[in-house]
Design a protein around this motif. Sequence first.
Motif, mmCIF file in Angstrom:
data_model
loop_
_atom_site.group_PDB
_atom_site.id
_atom_site.type_symbol
_atom_site.label_atom_id
_atom_site.label_comp_id
_atom_site.label_asym_id
_atom_site.label_seq_id
_atom_site.Cartn_x
_atom_site.Cartn_y
_atom_site.Cartn_z
ATOM 1 N N MET A 6 53.488 -13.826 84.205
ATOM 2 C CA MET A 6 54.011 -13.280 85.373
ATOM 3 C C MET A 6 55.007 -12.213 85.157
ATOM 4 S SD MET A 6 53.532 -12.941 88.720
ATOM 5 C CE MET A 6 54.464 -12.097 90.082
ATOM 6 N N SER A 7 55.783 -12.327 83.880
ATOM 7 C CA SER A 7 56.595 -11.285 83.718
ATOM 8 C C SER A 7 56.103 -10.107 83.114
ATOM 9 C CB SER A 7 57.554 -11.858 82.513
ATOM 10 O OG SER A 7 56.836 -12.248 81.434
ATOM 11 N N SER A 8 54.855 -10.246 82.581
ATOM 12 C CA SER A 8 54.042 -8.921 82.208
ATOM 13 C C SER A 8 53.792 -8.230 83.427
ATOM 14 C CB SER A 8 52.915 -9.246 81.275
ATOM 15 O OG SER A 8 51.986 -10.071 81.854
ATOM 16 N N VAL A 9 53.275 -8.890 84.788
ATOM 17 C CA VAL A 9 52.890 -8.041 85.541
ATOM 18 C C VAL A 9 53.964 -7.597 86.328
ATOM 19 C CG1 VAL A 9 52.136 -8.742 88.011
ATOM 20 C CG2 VAL A 9 50.932 -9.805 86.439
ATOM 21 N N LEU A 10 55.109 -8.274 86.188
ATOM 22 C CA LEU A 10 56.499 -7.559 86.930
ATOM 23 C C LEU A 10 56.812 -6.158 86.152
ATOM 24 C CD1 LEU A 10 58.504 -10.900 87.683
ATOM 25 C CD2 LEU A 10 57.620 -9.308 89.380
ATOM 26 N N ASP A 11 56.642 -6.784 84.809
ATOM 27 C CA ASP A 11 56.968 -5.212 84.080
ATOM 28 C C ASP A 11 56.370 -4.180 84.334
ATOM 29 O OD1 ASP A 11 59.103 -6.862 82.835
ATOM 30 O OD2 ASP A 11 58.088 -7.410 80.996
ATOM 31 N N THR A 12 54.961 -4.397 84.552
ATOM 32 C CA THR A 12 53.797 -3.365 84.861
ATOM 33 C C THR A 12 54.379 -2.641 86.089
ATOM 34 O OG1 THR A 12 52.118 -4.328 83.470
ATOM 35 C CG2 THR A 12 51.411 -2.869 85.107
ATOM 36 N N VAL A 13 54.612 -3.635 87.309
ATOM 37 C CA VAL A 13 54.863 -2.985 88.447
ATOM 38 C C VAL A 13 56.231 -2.215 88.397
ATOM 39 C CG1 VAL A 13 55.594 -3.662 90.769
ATOM 40 C CG2 VAL A 13 53.550 -4.899 89.636
ATOM 41 N N LEU A 14 57.238 -2.825 87.734
ATOM 42 C CA LEU A 14 58.637 -2.296 87.450
ATOM 43 C C LEU A 14 58.374 -0.571 86.821
ATOM 44 C CD1 LEU A 14 61.644 -1.908 87.468
ATOM 45 C CD2 LEU A 14 61.499 -2.993 85.376
ATOM 46 N N ASP A 15 57.473 -0.441 85.990
ATOM 47 C CA ASP A 15 57.021 0.595 85.406
ATOM 48 C C ASP A 15 56.495 1.758 86.411
ATOM 49 O OD1 ASP A 15 58.123 0.006 82.872
ATOM 50 O OD2 ASP A 15 56.217 -0.669 81.864
ATOM 51 N N THR A 16 55.600 1.080 87.204
ATOM 52 C CA THR A 16 55.138 1.889 88.366
ATOM 53 C C THR A 16 56.033 2.504 89.123
ATOM 54 O OG1 THR A 16 52.959 0.648 88.063
ATOM 55 C CG2 THR A 16 53.267 1.976 89.925
ATOM 56 N N LEU A 17 56.761 1.292 89.689
ATOM 57 C CA LEU A 17 58.157 1.869 90.727
ATOM 58 C C LEU A 17 58.563 3.076 90.214
ATOM 59 C CD1 LEU A 17 59.184 -1.640 91.942
ATOM 60 C CD2 LEU A 17 57.547 -0.069 93.028
ATOM 61 N N ALA A 18 59.357 2.828 88.852
ATOM 62 C CA ALA A 18 60.104 3.867 88.051
ATOM 63 C C ALA A 18 59.660 5.198 88.173
ATOM 64 C CB ALA A 18 60.527 3.361 86.665
ATOM 65 N N GLU A 19 58.069 5.198 87.756
ATOM 66 C CA GLU A 19 57.483 6.593 87.577
ATOM 67 C C GLU A 19 57.186 7.050 88.831
ATOM 68 O OE1 GLU A 19 53.830 8.442 84.753
ATOM 69 O OE2 GLU A 19 54.313 6.169 84.741
ATOM 70 N N HIS A 20 56.593 6.326 89.986
ATOM 71 C CA HIS A 20 55.749 6.810 91.320
ATOM 72 C C HIS A 20 56.584 6.532 92.395
ATOM 73 C CE1 HIS A 20 52.661 7.983 88.461
ATOM 74 N NE2 HIS A 20 52.407 6.870 88.151
ATOM 75 N N SER A 21 57.371 5.724 92.537
ATOM 76 C CA SER A 21 58.013 5.393 94.007
ATOM 77 C C SER A 21 58.937 6.313 94.348
ATOM 78 C CB SER A 21 58.405 3.887 93.797
ATOM 79 O OG SER A 21 59.007 3.688 95.405
ATOM 80 N N ASP A 22 58.659 6.553 95.773
ATOM 81 C CA ASP A 22 60.006 7.470 96.438
ATOM 82 C C ASP A 22 60.641 6.498 97.592
ATOM 83 O OD1 ASP A 22 61.459 9.835 96.573
ATOM 84 O OD2 ASP A 22 60.306 10.529 97.937
ATOM 85 N N ASN A 23 60.529 5.334 97.569
ATOM 86 C CA ASN A 23 61.097 4.333 98.444
ATOM 87 C C ASN A 23 62.435 3.891 97.964
ATOM 88 O OD1 ASN A 23 61.829 1.939 100.048
ATOM 89 N ND2 ASN A 23 59.579 1.885 100.545
ATOM 90 N N PRO A 24 63.612 4.026 98.520
ATOM 91 C CA PRO A 24 64.911 3.771 98.012
ATOM 92 C C PRO A 24 64.972 2.083 97.755
ATOM 93 C CG PRO A 24 65.084 4.488 100.487
ATOM 94 C CD PRO A 24 63.578 5.023 99.942
ATOM 95 N N SER A 25 64.136 1.411 98.423
ATOM 96 C CA SER A 25 64.240 -0.184 98.538
ATOM 97 C C SER A 25 63.114 -0.492 97.726
ATOM 98 C CB SER A 25 64.150 -0.596 99.746
ATOM 99 O OG SER A 25 65.258 -0.148 100.546
ATOM 100 N N ALA A 26 62.364 0.247 97.116
ATOM 101 C CA ALA A 26 61.228 -0.247 96.058
ATOM 102 C C ALA A 26 61.506 -1.233 95.295
ATOM 103 C CB ALA A 26 60.403 1.017 95.247
ATOM 104 N N PHE A 27 62.863 -1.583 94.558
ATOM 105 C CA PHE A 27 62.897 -2.581 93.729
ATOM 106 C C PHE A 27 62.786 -4.112 94.394
ATOM 107 C CE2 PHE A 27 65.181 -5.395 90.860
ATOM 108 C CZ PHE A 27 64.975 -4.492 89.303
ATOM 109 N N LEU A 28 62.980 -4.042 95.576
ATOM 110 C CA LEU A 28 62.813 -5.265 96.479
ATOM 111 C C LEU A 28 61.150 -5.947 96.433
ATOM 112 C CD1 LEU A 28 64.850 -4.745 99.710
ATOM 113 C CD2 LEU A 28 65.547 -5.361 97.416
ATOM 114 N N ALA A 29 60.336 -4.823 96.136
ATOM 115 C CA ALA A 29 58.956 -5.395 95.749
ATOM 116 C C ALA A 29 58.885 -6.512 94.694
ATOM 117 C CB ALA A 29 58.198 -4.083 95.484
ATOM 118 N N LEU A 30 59.981 -6.359 93.754
ATOM 119 C CA LEU A 30 59.908 -7.350 92.744
ATOM 120 C C LEU A 30 60.777 -8.604 93.051
ATOM 121 C CD1 LEU A 30 60.879 -4.763 90.111
ATOM 122 C CD2 LEU A 30 58.657 -5.636 90.331
#
Length: 323
Positions: A1-25
Motif C-alpha cells: 500500500m505504501s507504494s500506491v500512496l507514494d505514487t498518489v502523493l507524487d501525482t498530487l504534488a505535480e498535478h493537483s490544484d486542490n488545497p486540501s488534496a493531501f487529505l486524499a491520502l
Amino acid sequence: MSSVLDTVLDTLAEHSDNPSAFLALNSGNEYFRDDRFEGACAYRRSGRHVLQFGGPFAAPEHRERLLDSFVAETGPRLVAVQLQRADAELYARRGFTVNQLGASYAVDLSCFTLRGSRFVRLRNKISRARRAGLEVAEVQHDDRRELDLLDDRWLRDKGRHVKELRFLVGQRTGPLQEHRRLFVGRIAGEAVGYVNYSPSYGSRPGWLHDLSRRRPDAPPGVMEALNATVMERFVADGAGWLHFGFTPFTGLGEEHEVPGSSRMFARFARLLAEHGKAIYPAASQLEYKEKWAPHAVLPEYIAFLGKPRVGAVWQLLRATNAV
C-alpha cells in the motif's frame, strides 16, 4: 500500500490544484487507477455509494478520460465531494449534477500581518495565552501518547453522543505523517493544544491547517497563539499560503453555481447553513477562519451522477461521522 500512496502523493504534488488534496491520502481511502492514464481517483465506500474525494488527480490531458473510466467502474451511485471550480465544470460536462457545498479559506503569507485595528481582538487573545506561559514547539510524529490523551479529553468534552469527524478532515497518524508538520502548545510542560499541517500544492502552494485540538481547560487564545507562531515560522521559511481548509455550508452564493445545478439541493445547503449546527459545526469553524482575514475564499462543490439523492447525502454524512 505504501507504494500506491507514494505514487498518489507524487501525482498530487505535480498535478493537483486542490488545497486540501493531501487529505486524499487519509487512512481508509481507496484508489482507482487506469494504466492508460497518469493519475488516480481517491474514494471510499459507504453503504452502496462510492464517495470520491477531490476529483480526478491527473495530468490535465488525462483528467476527463480518467473520470470516465472511474465512472464506468463505479456505476451510478457515485458522489464526488470537495471539488474545485475546474472540477465542477468538468463533472457538469460529464452529466453530473453539481452544486456548491461550501468554501475553503486561505491567507497569503506574503501579506500576512496582525497589525491594524481589525486584529485588535485577535492580538489580545494571543497576548493572553502567551502571558499564561504558552510555549510552541514542533514535534516528531512518533510523540503520540500525550496527544492521544489530549484527543480523549477533547472528545469527552464534546459530549457522549459526539463522534470524531473523519474523511473530509485531516489526521496525524498513518504512513505519510512524516510529510506533515505537527506543532504543540504547552503550558508548564503540559500539552494544551496542537495543530497538524499538511502540504498544499498547485497555484497556491504552502500548508493546510488540517487538524487541531484544544484541551477543554486551556486558557483562551491558546489556538490563536499557536497558529500565529506557526504562521510566523512559515513566513520565515518562505511558504506561500496557509490554507484553513473546507467548511461545508459556508460562502454559499448563486454566483458560484455551475450550469445545471439543482435548485432543490441549493435550498437544502442553505437550510443546513442556517440550522445545521447539530450536523456540522460550520459556524464555529468559520468564525475561527475569518479571524485571520483570509485573502482567498474558494467555492467547493459536490457532484452527483444523475440527480441529487437523499440516500447519497446520508451516506456522505455517515462517512464523515457527522451522524
